[in-house]
Write a protein that holds these residues in place. Structure first.
Motif, PDB file in Angstrom:
ATOM      1  N   PHE A 179     120.157  56.794 -35.893  1.00 23.85           N
ATOM      2  CA  PHE A 179     120.870  58.036 -36.119  1.00 23.85           C
ATOM      3  C   PHE A 179     120.881  58.419 -37.604  1.00 23.85           C
ATOM      4  O   PHE A 179     121.149  59.587 -37.902  1.00 23.85           O
ATOM      5  CB  PHE A 179     121.948  58.201 -35.435  1.00 23.85           C
ATOM      6  CG  PHE A 179     121.742  58.023 -33.948  1.00 23.85           C
ATOM      7  CD1 PHE A 179     121.470  59.123 -33.259  1.00 23.85           C
ATOM      8  CD2 PHE A 179     122.019  56.863 -33.092  1.00 23.85           C
ATOM      9  CE1 PHE A 179     121.128  59.244 -31.789  1.00 23.85           C
ATOM     10  CE2 PHE A 179     121.900  56.713 -31.583  1.00 23.85           C
ATOM     11  CZ  PHE A 179     121.366  58.151 -31.017  1.00 23.85           C
ATOM     12  N   TYR A 218     111.982  54.058 -36.918  1.00 22.60           N
ATOM     13  CA  TYR A 218     113.071  54.664 -36.216  1.00 22.60           C
ATOM     14  C   TYR A 218     113.170  55.878 -36.217  1.00 22.60           C
ATOM     15  O   TYR A 218     114.234  56.569 -35.724  1.00 22.60           O
ATOM     16  CB  TYR A 218     114.309  53.914 -36.551  1.00 22.60           C
ATOM     17  CG  TYR A 218     114.455  52.570 -36.378  1.00 22.60           C
ATOM     18  CD1 TYR A 218     115.015  51.894 -35.294  1.00 22.60           C
ATOM     19  CD2 TYR A 218     113.927  51.661 -37.279  1.00 22.60           C
ATOM     20  CE1 TYR A 218     115.423  50.471 -35.042  1.00 22.60           C
ATOM     21  CE2 TYR A 218     114.006  50.046 -37.159  1.00 22.60           C
ATOM     22  CZ  TYR A 218     114.564  49.641 -35.931  1.00 22.60           C
ATOM     23  OH  TYR A 218     114.830  48.384 -35.793  1.00 22.60           O
ATOM     24  N   ARG A 219     112.283  56.656 -37.058  1.00 20.80           N
ATOM     25  CA  ARG A 219     112.638  58.131 -37.125  1.00 20.80           C
ATOM     26  C   ARG A 219     112.417  59.187 -35.930  1.00 20.80           C
ATOM     27  O   ARG A 219     113.349  59.812 -35.953  1.00 20.80           O
ATOM     28  CB  ARG A 219     111.303  58.483 -38.170  1.00 20.80           C
ATOM     29  CG  ARG A 219     111.623  60.026 -38.609  1.00 20.80           C
ATOM     30  CD  ARG A 219     110.383  60.078 -39.853  1.00 20.80           C
ATOM     31  NE  ARG A 219     109.256  59.927 -39.434  1.00 20.80           N
ATOM     32  CZ  ARG A 219     108.189  59.444 -40.237  1.00 20.80           C
ATOM     33  NH1 ARG A 219     108.419  59.790 -41.602  1.00 20.80           N
ATOM     34  NH2 ARG A 219     107.045  59.123 -39.914  1.00 20.80           N
ATOM     35  N   ASP A 220     111.722  58.883 -35.130  1.00 17.67           N
ATOM     36  CA  ASP A 220     111.599  59.767 -33.954  1.00 17.67           C
ATOM     37  C   ASP A 220     112.481  59.048 -32.930  1.00 17.67           C
ATOM     38  O   ASP A 220     112.676  59.930 -31.599  1.00 17.67           O
ATOM     39  CB  ASP A 220     109.947  59.649 -33.264  1.00 17.67           C
ATOM     40  CG  ASP A 220     109.221  60.265 -34.310  1.00 17.67           C
ATOM     41  OD1 ASP A 220     109.715  61.397 -35.078  1.00 17.67           O
ATOM     42  OD2 ASP A 220     108.013  59.808 -34.396  1.00 17.67           O
ATOM     43  N   THR A 221     113.165  57.959 -32.981  1.00 15.71           N
ATOM     44  CA  THR A 221     114.073  57.361 -31.792  1.00 15.71           C
ATOM     45  C   THR A 221     115.278  58.408 -31.487  1.00 15.71           C
ATOM     46  O   THR A 221     115.512  58.703 -30.397  1.00 15.71           O
ATOM     47  CB  THR A 221     114.198  56.035 -32.077  1.00 15.71           C
ATOM     48  OG1 THR A 221     113.171  55.386 -32.455  1.00 15.71           O
ATOM     49  CG2 THR A 221     114.978  55.381 -30.888  1.00 15.71           C
ATOM     50  N   ALA A 222     115.898  58.672 -32.401  1.00 17.36           N
ATOM     51  CA  ALA A 222     116.989  59.577 -32.451  1.00 17.36           C
ATOM     52  C   ALA A 222     116.874  60.913 -31.614  1.00 17.36           C
ATOM     53  O   ALA A 222     117.575  61.235 -30.764  1.00 17.36           O
ATOM     54  CB  ALA A 222     117.770  59.924 -33.999  1.00 17.36           C
ATOM     55  N   GLU A 223     115.879  61.674 -31.812  1.00 19.39           N
ATOM     56  CA  GLU A 223     115.270  62.635 -31.234  1.00 19.39           C
ATOM     57  C   GLU A 223     115.182  62.295 -29.827  1.00 19.39           C
ATOM     58  O   GLU A 223     115.513  63.152 -28.689  1.00 19.39           O
ATOM     59  CB  GLU A 223     114.142  63.385 -31.513  1.00 19.39           C
ATOM     60  CG  GLU A 223     113.758  64.645 -31.107  1.00 19.39           C
ATOM     61  CD  GLU A 223     112.477  65.216 -31.731  1.00 19.39           C
ATOM     62  OE1 GLU A 223     111.794  66.154 -30.847  1.00 19.39           O
ATOM     63  OE2 GLU A 223     111.902  64.713 -32.869  1.00 19.39           O
ATOM     64  N   TYR A 224     114.433  61.209 -29.398  1.00 17.43           N
ATOM     65  CA  TYR A 224     114.374  60.828 -27.923  1.00 17.43           C
ATOM     66  C   TYR A 224     115.695  60.686 -27.302  1.00 17.43           C
ATOM     67  O   TYR A 224     115.857  60.921 -26.321  1.00 17.43           O
ATOM     68  CB  TYR A 224     113.541  59.679 -27.918  1.00 17.43           C
ATOM     69  CG  TYR A 224     113.005  59.078 -26.358  1.00 17.43           C
ATOM     70  CD1 TYR A 224     111.746  59.791 -25.770  1.00 17.43           C
ATOM     71  CD2 TYR A 224     113.814  58.305 -25.738  1.00 17.43           C
ATOM     72  CE1 TYR A 224     111.379  59.347 -24.808  1.00 17.43           C
ATOM     73  CE2 TYR A 224     113.518  57.923 -24.451  1.00 17.43           C
ATOM     74  CZ  TYR A 224     112.377  58.779 -23.932  1.00 17.43           C
ATOM     75  OH  TYR A 224     111.884  58.336 -22.476  1.00 17.43           O
ATOM     76  N   SER A 226     118.603  61.922 -27.904  1.00 13.86           N
ATOM     77  CA  SER A 226     119.120  63.204 -27.779  1.00 13.86           C
ATOM     78  C   SER A 226     118.513  64.113 -26.655  1.00 13.86           C
ATOM     79  O   SER A 226     119.384  64.776 -25.927  1.00 13.86           O
ATOM     80  CB  SER A 226     119.124  63.985 -29.158  1.00 13.86           C
ATOM     81  OG  SER A 226     119.961  63.199 -30.094  1.00 13.86           O
ATOM     82  N   SER A 227     117.262  64.165 -26.527  1.00 13.68           N
ATOM     83  CA  SER A 227     116.592  64.899 -25.601  1.00 13.68           C
ATOM     84  C   SER A 227     116.219  64.395 -24.240  1.00 13.68           C
ATOM     85  O   SER A 227     115.669  65.017 -23.190  1.00 13.68           O
ATOM     86  CB  SER A 227     115.197  65.211 -26.361  1.00 13.68           C
ATOM     87  OG  SER A 227     114.414  64.360 -26.636  1.00 13.68           O
ATOM     88  N   HIS A 228     116.573  63.027 -24.159  1.00 11.31           N
ATOM     89  CA  HIS A 228     116.230  62.111 -22.811  1.00 11.31           C
ATOM     90  C   HIS A 228     117.408  61.502 -22.444  1.00 11.31           C
ATOM     91  O   HIS A 228     117.199  60.279 -22.116  1.00 11.31           O
ATOM     92  CB  HIS A 228     114.874  61.642 -23.013  1.00 11.31           C
ATOM     93  CG  HIS A 228     113.591  62.163 -23.378  1.00 11.31           C
ATOM     94  ND1 HIS A 228     113.255  62.563 -24.684  1.00 11.31           N
ATOM     95  CD2 HIS A 228     112.711  62.496 -22.754  1.00 11.31           C
ATOM     96  CE1 HIS A 228     112.159  63.069 -24.667  1.00 11.31           C
ATOM     97  NE2 HIS A 228     111.715  63.346 -23.438  1.00 11.31           N
ATOM     98  N   LYS A 229     118.527  62.178 -22.581  1.00 10.04           N
ATOM     99  CA  LYS A 229     119.643  61.290 -21.876  1.00 10.04           C
ATOM    100  C   LYS A 229     119.686  60.954 -20.733  1.00 10.04           C
ATOM    101  O   LYS A 229     120.261  59.710 -20.635  1.00 10.04           O
ATOM    102  CB  LYS A 229     121.027  62.424 -21.996  1.00 10.04           C
ATOM    103  CG  LYS A 229     121.083  62.861 -23.574  1.00 10.04           C
ATOM    104  CD  LYS A 229     122.595  63.641 -23.593  1.00 10.04           C
ATOM    105  CE  LYS A 229     122.927  63.968 -24.802  1.00 10.04           C
ATOM    106  NZ  LYS A 229     121.981  65.047 -25.684  1.00 10.04           N
TER     107      LYS A 229
END
Length: 344
Positions: A179, A218-224, A226-229
């Motif tokens: 994050f 780890y760059r795209d993991t935070a977005e995942y 947030s968008s796939h709770k």
């Protein structure tokens, strides 16, 4: 290639040495005849249930990997996800602090034609949730402080506290990478730069570049996250089932010896705390310290004469059976994913 070969040789020698020390410490001054007699007198039908639990434990991760890849639109075979799981657990079991599992899985996934970026993100989430379940159960135990569980944990409480602290730090660091990657990158760069100035370390730029490369994973993991709770919640639930199933192998073992007087909740919780205590220690499979803690915790429950046979069978099912099955299936994975594709 030479560095990788040397690392593999070191890991093999380290594993052998730890195993030898563990065996010596476990069986020193013990009556092997009596131990074998107790093991023979146990109800071995329960052990088959333990083996089934271990297999389901391993394959639960393959379900998670398949589920996440599909959620990301990646075409992947469930049978290959099963093989990735076996490879991951085998290398986790034979490397210090279970550090070899994810790199091995990434290697097989890449050879199988999967996106390295997506594969990394999936494994990062699997790793975080895997540790979060352990910490969550441990925190519940510490918050509720059930008298029976704390009675058995009293002799090893410092180990439990240390293990929980290390696991919490590990999770916080991973979440920081996910994050707040820029902050994590700058902090790591500052630490490396300071250490290189204080201790006159060479090649500090190389280490900084490695950290920057690791941050990018780890760059795209935070977005995942947030968008796939809902998907993350499902992964957490499956992981909880997965981990509790392996911890319950100890209860199954106690049933086979007739020493399950405390019930499944207490015995499984005790095994959770053993795992939490040793999870971050630099020993393959927590070998050595796991046996020590088991004897300290379960002697009052099983009795002095039965605790060693119970530990041998429980450890044999949860660790060595898992190691054997994973080793065999890792060979299958190599033949199916790497060798056959190499000769096509």
């Amino acid at each position: 290639m030479t560095g990788k070969r040397n690392r593999n040789i070191f890991n093999a020698l380290f594993l052998t040495a730890v195993f030898a020390v563990t065996m010596c410490s476990v069986f020193y001054n013990e009556d092997l005849g009596s131990i074998i007699g107790y093991i023979k007198s146990a109800d071995s039908r329960y052990w088959l249930i333990g083996v089934i639990f271990v297999i389901i434990f391993i394959e639960s991760e393959s379900v998670i990997i398949y589920y996440m890849f599909r959620s990301l639109g990646e075409s992947v075979k469930l049978t290959h996800c099963c093989l990735y799981s076996f490879v991951g657990f085998f290398f986790c079991l034979v490397t210090p602090s279970a550090t070899g599992g994810q790199p091995a899985q990434l290697y097989f996934m890449k050879k199988d034609g999967l996106s390295l970026t997506i594969s990394t993100m999936v494994l990062v989430i699997v790793t975080i949730t895997y540790k979060m379940v352990l910490v969550a159960v441990g925190i519940i135990v510490f918050v509720l402080r059930p008298a029976r569980i704390f009675y058995y944990l009293k002799p090893v409480m410092p180990w439990c506290v240390l293990g929980m602290v290390l696991n919490i730090i590990c999770i916080l660091v991973m979440l920081l990478f996910v994050f707040h990657p820029l902050f994590a990158r700058n902090t790591a760069t500052f630490i490396i730069y300071t250490a290189s100035r204080l201790f006159n370390l060479k090649n500090s730029k190389k280490y900084i570049d490695k950290v920057s490369s690791a941050m990018d994973k780890y760059r795209d993991t935070a977005e995942y996250f947030s968008s796939h709770k809902f998907i993350i919640w499902n992964v957490f639930c499956i992981t909880t089932f997965q981990r509790i199933l392996l911890f319950a192998v100890t209860y199954i073992t106690c049933l086979s010896f007739g020493t399950a007087s405390e019930g499944i909740v207490v015995i499984t919780s005790l095994q959770v705390m053993i795992s939490a205590a040793v999870d971050m220690l630099p020993l393959p499979g927590g070998m050595g310290i796991t046996e020590k803690l088991f004897k300290e915790i379960f002697t009052p429950l099983c009795g002095g004469s039965l605790v060693l046979p119970v530990m041998i069978v429980s450890r044999g099912l949860s660790y060595y059976t898992q190691l054997f099955i994973s080793a065999v299936m890792s060979v299958v994975a190599y033949i199916k994913i790497i060798y056959r594709k190499g000769i096509q």
